[in-house]
Design an enzyme around this catalytic site. Structure first.
Site, mmCIF file in Angstrom:
data_model
loop_
_atom_site.group_PDB
_atom_site.id
_atom_site.type_symbol
_atom_site.label_atom_id
_atom_site.label_comp_id
_atom_site.label_asym_id
_atom_site.label_seq_id
_atom_site.Cartn_x
_atom_site.Cartn_y
_atom_site.Cartn_z
ATOM 1 N N LYS A 209 0.362 -4.028 10.666
ATOM 2 C CA LYS A 209 -0.070 -5.313 10.108
ATOM 3 C C LYS A 209 0.505 -6.453 10.954
ATOM 4 O O LYS A 209 -0.203 -7.357 11.357
ATOM 5 C CB LYS A 209 0.417 -5.409 8.661
ATOM 6 C CG LYS A 209 0.046 -6.683 7.966
ATOM 7 C CD LYS A 209 0.490 -6.667 6.519
ATOM 8 C CE LYS A 209 0.385 -8.064 5.921
ATOM 9 N NZ LYS A 209 0.803 -8.116 4.528
ATOM 10 N N GLU A 215 9.296 0.565 15.790
ATOM 11 C CA GLU A 215 8.943 1.990 15.864
ATOM 12 C C GLU A 215 7.505 2.165 16.363
ATOM 13 O O GLU A 215 7.222 2.964 17.257
ATOM 14 C CB GLU A 215 9.051 2.653 14.481
ATOM 15 C CG GLU A 215 10.448 2.782 13.941
ATOM 16 C CD GLU A 215 10.883 1.573 13.114
ATOM 17 O OE1 GLU A 215 10.318 0.480 13.316
ATOM 18 O OE2 GLU A 215 11.803 1.733 12.294
ATOM 19 N N GLY A 271 1.630 -4.169 2.988
ATOM 20 C CA GLY A 271 1.588 -2.917 3.753
ATOM 21 C C GLY A 271 1.444 -1.693 2.859
ATOM 22 O O GLY A 271 0.618 -0.809 3.099
ATOM 23 N N ARG A 272 2.233 -1.632 1.788
ATOM 24 C CA ARG A 272 2.206 -0.420 0.931
ATOM 25 C C ARG A 272 0.984 -0.373 0.030
ATOM 26 O O ARG A 272 0.809 0.568 -0.728
ATOM 27 C CB ARG A 272 3.502 -0.334 0.130
ATOM 28 C CG ARG A 272 3.844 -1.569 -0.667
ATOM 29 C CD ARG A 272 5.288 -1.554 -1.140
ATOM 30 N NE ARG A 272 5.693 -2.790 -1.787
ATOM 31 C CZ ARG A 272 6.172 -3.858 -1.144
ATOM 32 N NH1 ARG A 272 6.286 -3.835 0.168
ATOM 33 N NH2 ARG A 272 6.527 -4.936 -1.806
ATOM 34 N N GLU A 357 9.995 0.083 -2.613
ATOM 35 C CA GLU A 357 9.918 -1.140 -1.803
ATOM 36 C C GLU A 357 9.396 -2.297 -2.665
ATOM 37 O O GLU A 357 9.751 -3.455 -2.455
ATOM 38 C CB GLU A 357 9.014 -0.930 -0.574
ATOM 39 C CG GLU A 357 9.205 -1.999 0.495
ATOM 40 C CD GLU A 357 8.564 -1.650 1.834
ATOM 41 O OE1 GLU A 357 9.262 -1.134 2.729
ATOM 42 O OE2 GLU A 357 7.352 -1.897 1.989
ATOM 43 N N HIS A 388 11.364 26.687 -7.649
ATOM 44 C CA HIS A 388 12.309 27.629 -7.033
ATOM 45 C C HIS A 388 13.382 26.887 -6.235
ATOM 46 O O HIS A 388 14.046 27.480 -5.388
ATOM 47 C CB HIS A 388 11.551 28.615 -6.146
ATOM 48 C CG HIS A 388 10.596 29.437 -6.950
ATOM 49 N ND1 HIS A 388 10.961 30.603 -7.570
ATOM 50 C CD2 HIS A 388 9.301 29.206 -7.294
ATOM 51 C CE1 HIS A 388 9.916 31.086 -8.240
ATOM 52 N NE2 HIS A 388 8.902 30.246 -8.091
ATOM 53 N N LYS A 508 16.769 -3.808 10.497
ATOM 54 C CA LYS A 508 15.943 -3.945 11.712
ATOM 55 C C LYS A 508 16.628 -4.879 12.701
ATOM 56 O O LYS A 508 16.665 -4.624 13.898
ATOM 57 C CB LYS A 508 14.572 -4.539 11.348
ATOM 58 C CG LYS A 508 13.672 -3.652 10.532
ATOM 59 C CD LYS A 508 12.323 -4.352 10.378
ATOM 60 C CE LYS A 508 11.447 -3.692 9.343
ATOM 61 N NZ LYS A 508 10.187 -4.400 9.125
HETATM 62 O O1 F6P Z 1 9.541 -1.483 6.288
HETATM 63 C C1 F6P Z 1 9.028 -2.733 6.079
HETATM 64 C C2 F6P Z 1 7.564 -2.833 6.364
HETATM 65 O O2 F6P Z 1 7.284 -4.175 6.527
HETATM 66 C C3 F6P Z 1 6.682 -2.215 5.309
HETATM 67 O O3 F6P Z 1 6.501 -3.014 4.215
HETATM 68 C C4 F6P Z 1 5.440 -1.992 6.096
HETATM 69 O O4 F6P Z 1 4.575 -1.137 5.425
HETATM 70 C C5 F6P Z 1 6.023 -1.410 7.372
HETATM 71 O O5 F6P Z 1 7.197 -2.161 7.572
HETATM 72 C C6 F6P Z 1 5.140 -1.456 8.579
HETATM 73 O O6 F6P Z 1 4.781 -2.768 8.934
HETATM 74 P P1 F6P Z 1 3.643 -3.087 9.973
HETATM 75 O O7 F6P Z 1 2.347 -2.542 9.422
HETATM 76 O O8 F6P Z 1 3.612 -4.565 10.104
HETATM 77 O O9 F6P Z 1 3.983 -2.411 11.264
#
Ligand code: F6P
Length: 548
Positions: A209, A215, A271-272, A357, A388, A508
């Protein structure tokens, strides 16, 4: 109740505290014995969802008081505010309109003078065209090879949703495609996801987003190198092997992805809450546009139910209120989500982000420290595997853990009587947790006296059972919307902003500072605490970098 009043300052809260006290010494056995109609009166059915609340530690008075509490907290008004596009994400000053992502084309939801539903459907059409072209082979790789592998790169909401839904709907997917997900910045993720794949047949969908997530951008860079290595550095190949899903066109262009191959979404999609936006592109390629539409229909059906059903019959509201009941009146710290479907094995991870979150917050909407407990820890695994592993603790441990069972009356492709066996286990676990097995029963069945205390199951462990006819794209949509709106309901009672996530920022920022301190080949001046300094020093020493 005005906006500055707290739920725990209300008469309804006090009534619920009294209820909790009243029921403390009453068992589920007694509740069932006292009311032969209990299962019937505490089971709800709507929109194809069967919701059995009867094995919970509550009665009709508790439910009435919970519903009163919801009304006092102006839940209905707040639901309407979300659907209307009010900026209910106050700390980020944003509307929260994931419900618009699944609204039918003729619905109108205006935000800043624009009907966002029109925009949503434009993106959906673009996704459909692209997904179809990959599925029918008309979108080819740089040297004309058909795309056989699709790899989604994203993290958090840009990974968990599509990954969970792909696993859930694998039975509906095109089995000739290999679909994988890369999220962790650990290089092992990329190595494993690309292992055995031909770059010439591989398409990466980079989902972010913000286009600012360390990452995702690191993995996308590494994936580009993997593609470029195959095409001997010819950067023109990037365009055929990478598409993007983002709100940040500039970032996408800077990466080298043609913005014609970018699928957009909007800042009003958290995002979620985003997997049914363009973030679901990998899923749409896997299951096809028609199945994706069915998923949206299921989500929308529960949206409408959430918006219009009275509180007493509103499934996500009741799920949220029951969650509040254990969280705030019984001190439960966690909730176990146990889907009796192998296809839903990834659901707990998805729900962890959704719940934790959203509602893992320490201040209310006004920035004041909350006076009550917020989100529980969500955990779980697919049945029967969990039986189990950790069910021992559920049956005989010392913690109160409300359980949510999820099951389906019919298998997608029945194999002999395996589905009956699976569901027998789910029903049996709910029965065993509720009613246990007493010493007398064990004695009668010949158990040695010395073993009796060890074998007794006290029961009285609360469970909710959520059932659907069959796992389909539509019922998956219903299930997800149930949980989304349950999270919303809890957030309203707790008076928090369920749509920001400031807590993830600090880690972060610190990681960005520490990374060069690990890699720098010269002397570094570490200014952390002694523990962090020592960890960094040890890392540097192992890698032969100057250290103290
Ligand atoms: O971990 C925080 C966060 O902002 C989440 O809310 C989001 O889903 C994720 O990082 C990934 O963000 P992006 O889609 O901007 O890479």
């Amino acid at each position: 109740m005005n906006d500055s009043q707290r739920a725990d300052d209300t008469a309804q809260w006090a009534a619920l505290e009294a209820d909790a006290e009243r029921l403390r010494s009453t068992s589920l056995r007694e509740l069932f014995a006292a009311d032969p109609d209990r299962a019937k009166s505490l089971t709800l059915e709507a929109e194809g969802v069967y919701l059995d609340l009867s094995k919970n530690l509550l009665d009709s008075d508790v439910l009435r008081h919970l519903c009163d509490l919801a009304r006092t907290c102006r839940l209905e008004e707040k639901i309407e505010a979300m659907f209307r596009g009010d900026r209910i994400n106050v700390s980020e000053d944003r509307a929260v309109l994931h419900v618009a992502l699944r609204a039918p084309q003729d619905q109108v939801i205006m935000l800043d003078g624009i009907n966002v539903v029109t925009e949503v459907h434009e993106v959906l059409r673009a996704m459909e065209r692209f997904a179809t072209s990959v599925r029918d082979g008309s979108w080819v790789g740089y040297n004309g090879h058909r795309i056989r592998n699709v790899i989604n790169i994203g993290i958090g909401g840009s990974d968990l949703g599509p990954a969970m839904a792909y696993e859930a709907l694998r039975a509906y997917s095109d089995r000739s495609l290999t679909v994988r997900f890369i999220s962790n910045v650990d290089g092992a993720d990329l190595l494993e996801a690309t292992n055995g794949l031909d770059p010439a047949e591989t398409l990466f969908i980079v989902c972010s987003k913000s286009w600012n997530t360390q990452e995702t951008l690191t993995n996308a860079d590494a994936a580009r190198s993997w593609i470029l290595k195959h095409f001997e550095g010819d950067t023109a190949a990037v365009e055929r092997h990478f598409v993007a899903v983002s709100t940040n066109a500039q970032g996408v262009a800077d990466f080298g992805i043609n913005t014609d191959n970018m699928f957009g979404f909007w800042d009003w999609v958290g995002g979620r809450y985003s997997f049914e936006s363009a973030v679901g592109l990998s899923l749409m390629i896997a299951i096809g546009p028609e199945n994706f539409s069915a998923l949206l229909r299921g989500l929308h059906r529960i949206d409408e139910h959430f918006r219009s059903a009275p509180i007493e019959k509103n499934l996500p509201v009741l799920l949220g209120l029951v969650s509040v009941w254990y969280n705030n009146f019984h001190g439960a710290q966690s909730v176990a989500v146990l889907p009796y479907s192998r296809y839903l094995w990834d659901l707990p991870a998805y729900l962890q982000q959704l719940e934790m979150e959203s509602n893992g917050k320490h201040v209310d909407l006004h920035g004041e420290t909350v006076s009550l407990q917020t989100a529980p820890v969500i955990w779980g695994a697919a049945g029967t595997n969990g039986q189990h592993a950790f069910y021992q603790l559920l049956h005989q441990g010392t913690k109160l853990i409300p359980v949510e069972f999820i099951g389906f009356f019919r298998a997608i492709e029945p194999l002999g009587e395996q589905h009956e066996l699976l569901m027998a286990n789910m029903f049996a676990q709910a029965e065993a947790l509720a009613f246990g097995r007493g010493a007398e029963e064990l004695r009668l069945s010949g158990s040695p006296e010395s073993q009796i205390p060890h074998r007794v199951c006290l029961g009285n462990h609360p469970t909710t059972s959520i059932l659907f006819d069959q796992l389909t794209p539509e019922t998956l949509g219903e299930l997800i919307a149930l949980y989304e709106h349950r999270v919303f309901t809890e957030g309203v009672i707790w008076g928090i902003d369920s749509f920001d996530q400031w807590g993830v920022e600090l880690g972060k920022v610190l990681a960005k500072k520490i990374e060069p301190e690990l890699t720098d080949t010269g002397e570094v001046d570490l200014q952390h605490d002694s523990s962090t300094n020592a960890l960094i020093e040890r890392y540097r020493s192992i890698h032969g970098r100057p250290h103290h």
